[in-house]
Design a protein around this motif. Structure first.
Motif, mmCIF file in Angstrom:
data_model
loop_
_atom_site.group_PDB
_atom_site.id
_atom_site.type_symbol
_atom_site.label_atom_id
_atom_site.label_comp_id
_atom_site.label_asym_id
_atom_site.label_seq_id
_atom_site.Cartn_x
_atom_site.Cartn_y
_atom_site.Cartn_z
ATOM 1 N N ASP A 97 12.282 11.592 24.345
ATOM 2 C CA ASP A 97 12.829 12.685 23.522
ATOM 3 C C ASP A 97 12.806 13.993 24.317
ATOM 4 N N GLN A 98 11.722 14.225 25.057
ATOM 5 C CA GLN A 98 11.599 15.447 25.856
ATOM 6 C C GLN A 98 12.159 15.251 27.280
ATOM 7 N N GLY A 99 12.406 14.004 27.662
ATOM 8 C CA GLY A 99 12.942 13.719 29.003
ATOM 9 C C GLY A 99 11.950 13.965 30.122
ATOM 10 N N VAL A 125 -4.974 20.078 31.409
ATOM 11 C CA VAL A 125 -3.776 20.499 32.127
ATOM 12 C C VAL A 125 -2.765 19.367 32.001
ATOM 13 N N GLN A 126 -1.575 19.706 31.550
ATOM 14 C CA GLN A 126 -0.516 18.712 31.369
ATOM 15 C C GLN A 126 0.458 18.835 32.537
ATOM 16 N N MET A 127 0.527 17.777 33.340
ATOM 17 C CA MET A 127 1.500 17.737 34.432
ATOM 18 C C MET A 127 2.807 17.195 33.860
ATOM 19 N N ALA A 177 14.053 19.784 33.534
ATOM 20 C CA ALA A 177 14.918 19.735 34.730
ATOM 21 C C ALA A 177 15.650 21.060 34.884
ATOM 22 N N LYS A 178 16.133 21.599 33.756
ATOM 23 C CA LYS A 178 16.839 22.881 33.790
ATOM 24 C C LYS A 178 15.907 24.003 34.256
ATOM 25 N N TRP A 179 14.672 23.969 33.744
ATOM 26 C CA TRP A 179 13.686 24.991 34.107
ATOM 27 C C TRP A 179 13.411 24.963 35.609
ATOM 28 N N LEU A 180 13.229 23.751 36.163
ATOM 29 C CA LEU A 180 12.946 23.625 37.600
ATOM 30 C C LEU A 180 14.136 24.091 38.440
ATOM 31 N N GLU A 181 15.323 23.738 37.950
ATOM 32 C CA GLU A 181 16.544 24.133 38.656
ATOM 33 C C GLU A 181 16.638 25.665 38.731
ATOM 34 N N LYS A 182 16.384 26.310 37.562
ATOM 35 C CA LYS A 182 16.451 27.778 37.526
ATOM 36 C C LYS A 182 15.367 28.413 38.387
ATOM 37 N N ASN A 183 14.271 27.670 38.587
ATOM 38 C CA ASN A 183 13.152 28.163 39.396
ATOM 39 C C ASN A 183 13.294 27.718 40.854
ATOM 40 N N LEU A 197 3.527 27.256 36.229
ATOM 41 C CA LEU A 197 3.091 27.169 34.836
ATOM 42 C C LEU A 197 4.310 27.231 33.927
ATOM 43 N N HIS A 198 4.343 26.349 32.936
ATOM 44 C CA HIS A 198 5.540 26.194 32.113
ATOM 45 C C HIS A 198 5.313 26.602 30.651
ATOM 46 N N HIS A 199 4.197 26.184 30.064
ATOM 47 C CA HIS A 199 3.880 26.591 28.690
ATOM 48 C C HIS A 199 2.396 26.414 28.424
ATOM 49 N N MET A 200 1.939 26.981 27.305
ATOM 50 C CA MET A 200 0.599 26.636 26.826
ATOM 51 C C MET A 200 0.737 26.083 25.421
ATOM 52 N N LEU A 258 10.878 29.270 15.711
ATOM 53 C CA LEU A 258 10.434 27.951 16.176
ATOM 54 C C LEU A 258 11.662 27.154 16.614
ATOM 55 N N LEU A 259 11.483 26.297 17.617
ATOM 56 C CA LEU A 259 12.649 25.596 18.184
ATOM 57 C C LEU A 259 13.184 24.496 17.274
ATOM 58 N N TYR A 260 12.264 23.779 16.607
ATOM 59 C CA TYR A 260 12.707 22.639 15.799
ATOM 60 C C TYR A 260 12.473 22.924 14.314
ATOM 61 N N HIS A 272 9.833 29.914 20.512
ATOM 62 C CA HIS A 272 10.741 30.329 21.579
ATOM 63 C C HIS A 272 10.057 31.388 22.461
ATOM 64 N N PRO A 273 10.299 31.341 23.779
ATOM 65 C CA PRO A 273 9.656 32.338 24.656
ATOM 66 C C PRO A 273 9.928 33.794 24.226
ATOM 67 N N LYS A 274 11.051 34.020 23.578
ATOM 68 C CA LYS A 274 11.335 35.389 23.112
ATOM 69 C C LYS A 274 10.361 35.793 21.999
ATOM 70 N N SER A 275 9.887 34.790 21.226
ATOM 71 C CA SER A 275 8.901 35.058 20.177
ATOM 72 C C SER A 275 7.484 35.088 20.735
ATOM 73 N N ARG A 278 6.507 36.565 23.496
ATOM 74 C CA ARG A 278 6.378 37.661 24.472
ATOM 75 C C ARG A 278 6.532 37.155 25.913
ATOM 76 N N GLY A 279 7.537 36.272 26.087
ATOM 77 C CA GLY A 279 7.830 35.803 27.446
ATOM 78 C C GLY A 279 7.138 34.504 27.810
ATOM 79 N N VAL A 280 6.335 33.972 26.865
ATOM 80 C CA VAL A 280 5.628 32.718 27.142
ATOM 81 C C VAL A 280 6.085 31.656 26.140
ATOM 82 N N ILE A 317 5.258 28.754 23.895
ATOM 83 C CA ILE A 317 4.017 28.304 23.259
ATOM 84 C C ILE A 317 4.290 27.086 22.381
ATOM 85 N N GLU A 318 3.557 26.027 22.653
ATOM 86 C CA GLU A 318 3.676 24.783 21.886
ATOM 87 C C GLU A 318 2.595 24.764 20.796
ATOM 88 N N LEU A 319 2.932 24.182 19.665
ATOM 89 C CA LEU A 319 1.937 23.882 18.630
ATOM 90 C C LEU A 319 1.769 22.379 18.623
HETATM 91 N N1 CMX Z 1 8.505 29.981 29.803
HETATM 92 C C1 CMX Z 1 8.910 31.251 29.594
HETATM 93 N N2 CMX Z 1 10.210 31.610 29.442
HETATM 94 C C2 CMX Z 1 11.122 30.624 29.501
HETATM 95 C C3 CMX Z 1 10.783 29.280 29.696
HETATM 96 C C4 CMX Z 1 9.396 28.968 29.849
HETATM 97 N N3 CMX Z 1 8.976 27.714 30.031
HETATM 98 N N4 CMX Z 1 11.895 28.528 29.708
HETATM 99 C C5 CMX Z 1 12.921 29.372 29.524
HETATM 100 N N5 CMX Z 1 12.454 30.637 29.402
HETATM 101 C C6 CMX Z 1 13.251 31.848 29.185
HETATM 102 C C7 CMX Z 1 14.258 32.044 30.300
HETATM 103 O O1 CMX Z 1 13.677 32.758 31.360
HETATM 104 C C8 CMX Z 1 15.371 32.790 29.610
HETATM 105 O O2 CMX Z 1 15.041 34.154 29.529
HETATM 106 P P1 CMX Z 1 16.179 35.268 29.750
HETATM 107 O O3 CMX Z 1 17.172 35.040 28.619
HETATM 108 O O4 CMX Z 1 15.418 36.542 29.619
HETATM 109 O O5 CMX Z 1 16.739 35.010 31.090
HETATM 110 C C9 CMX Z 1 15.356 32.228 28.192
HETATM 111 O O6 CMX Z 1 14.043 31.679 28.000
HETATM 112 C C10 CMX Z 1 16.380 31.135 27.986
HETATM 113 O O7 CMX Z 1 16.192 30.187 29.014
HETATM 114 P P2 CMX Z 1 17.256 29.150 29.547
HETATM 115 O O8 CMX Z 1 16.938 28.861 30.962
HETATM 116 O O9 CMX Z 1 18.658 29.571 29.203
HETATM 117 O O10 CMX Z 1 16.867 27.846 28.806
HETATM 118 P P3 CMX Z 1 17.245 27.335 27.357
HETATM 119 O O11 CMX Z 1 17.474 28.451 26.388
HETATM 120 O O12 CMX Z 1 18.295 26.292 27.488
HETATM 121 O O13 CMX Z 1 15.869 26.592 27.029
HETATM 122 C C11 CMX Z 1 13.868 26.555 25.828
HETATM 123 C C12 CMX Z 1 14.676 27.292 26.858
HETATM 124 C C13 CMX Z 1 12.506 27.197 25.697
HETATM 125 C C14 CMX Z 1 14.594 26.577 24.467
HETATM 126 C C15 CMX Z 1 13.728 25.053 26.325
HETATM 127 O O14 CMX Z 1 13.046 25.041 27.555
HETATM 128 C C16 CMX Z 1 13.013 24.163 25.354
HETATM 129 O O15 CMX Z 1 13.607 23.620 24.429
HETATM 130 N N6 CMX Z 1 11.667 23.970 25.527
HETATM 131 C C17 CMX Z 1 10.892 23.169 24.626
HETATM 132 C C18 CMX Z 1 10.746 21.745 25.097
HETATM 133 C C19 CMX Z 1 9.909 21.616 26.335
HETATM 134 O O16 CMX Z 1 9.542 22.560 26.989
HETATM 135 N N7 CMX Z 1 9.566 20.317 26.662
HETATM 136 C C20 CMX Z 1 8.727 19.966 27.781
HETATM 137 C C21 CMX Z 1 7.266 19.894 27.402
HETATM 138 C C22 CMX Z 1 6.958 18.858 26.357
HETATM 139 C C23 CMX Z 1 5.493 18.795 25.981
HETATM 140 O O17 CMX Z 1 4.710 19.643 26.371
HETATM 141 O O18 CMX Z 1 5.109 17.822 25.271
#
Ligand code: CMX
Ligand code: CO
Length: 143
Positions: free
Chosen positions: A38-40, A59-61, A72-78, A84-87, A108-110, A126-129, A131-133, A135-137
């Motif tokens: 589901d998360q790929g 720590v989740q790899m 994959a999209k996140w790594l590509e953009k990076n 570090l990807h989330h907490m 919330l995303l879902y 969502h990272p916008k909610s 403050r740039g990070v 956050i998973e529940l």
């Molecule tokens: N941490 C902080 N900011 C992030 C981020 C991250 N991991 N991923 C994306 N962003 C920011 C980007 O920098 C971008 O900011 P700007 O608009 O200021 O440039 C914005 O969020 C949008 O990013 P995007 O590259 O266009 O990516 P998307 O909107 O397509 O996707 C997100 C972002 C969060 C909705 C997507 O990564 C997602 O659905 N994440 C949840 C699922 C997930 O992370 N699964 C893997 C882990 C599973 C698990 O832990 O079990």
């Protein structure tokens, strides 16, 4: 409502290689691994002890197993760089926490929690909610 930081996630092209590094260099332990289609991603949970104790942070790899996954999209953009990807916050009742957060304007995303590590129910702020990070529940299955 929030118990502890359940895990901090490290995204990289090869979760296996990262886990091996933690084992060989830091003496950490692999607690759990699974592929989540589901998360790929392939995810490997690492801890500083062989047995997980309550409130221990892991720590989740994570690495992508599908080209279309958000990781994959996140790594590509990076530019392929790991980092570090989330907490994740451990919660007792994800439905109650989600409702309260939504009331307070958090995005919330879902609409409903999805299946995460070990059958946990998960959602993300969502990272916008956050403050740039990102956050998973995460809520463990109730026994
Ligand atoms: N941490 C902080 N900011 C992030 C981020 C991250 N991991 N991923 C994306 N962003 C920011 C980007 O920098 C971008 O900011 P700007 O608009 O200021 O440039 C914005 O969020 C949008 O990013 P995007 O590259 O266009 O990516 P998307 O909107 O397509 O996707 C997100 C972002 C969060 C909705 C997507 O990564 C997602 O659905 N994440 C949840 C699922 C997930 O992370 N699964 C893997 C882990 C599973 C698990 O832990 O079990
Ligand atoms: Co996670």
């Amino acid at each position: 409502l929030f118990t502890c930081i359940d895990h901090v996630a490290y995204a990289c092209p090869d979760a296996d290689e990262a886990a091996k590094f933690y084992i060989e260099t830091f003496g950490w332990h692999e607690i759990h691994r699974e592929e989540n289609p589901d998360q790929g991603i392939l995810e490997i949970m690492m801890a500083p002890a062989a047995e997980l104790t309550p409130d221990m942070t892991q720590v989740q790899m994570i690495s992508p197993i599908s080209e279309t996954s958000t990781t994959a999209k996140w790594l590509e953009k990076n530019n392929g760089r790991a980092g570090l990807h989330h907490m994740a916050w451990r919660v007792d009742d994800i439905d109650a926490v989600s409702a309260t957060l939504r009331e307070r304007g958090v995005r919330l995303l879902y609409d409903e929690p999805r299946v995460g590590t070990g059958g946990n129910r998960i959602n993300f702020m969502h990272p916008k909610s956050g403050r740039g990070v990102l956050i998973e529940l995460t809520q463990y299955p109730k026994n």
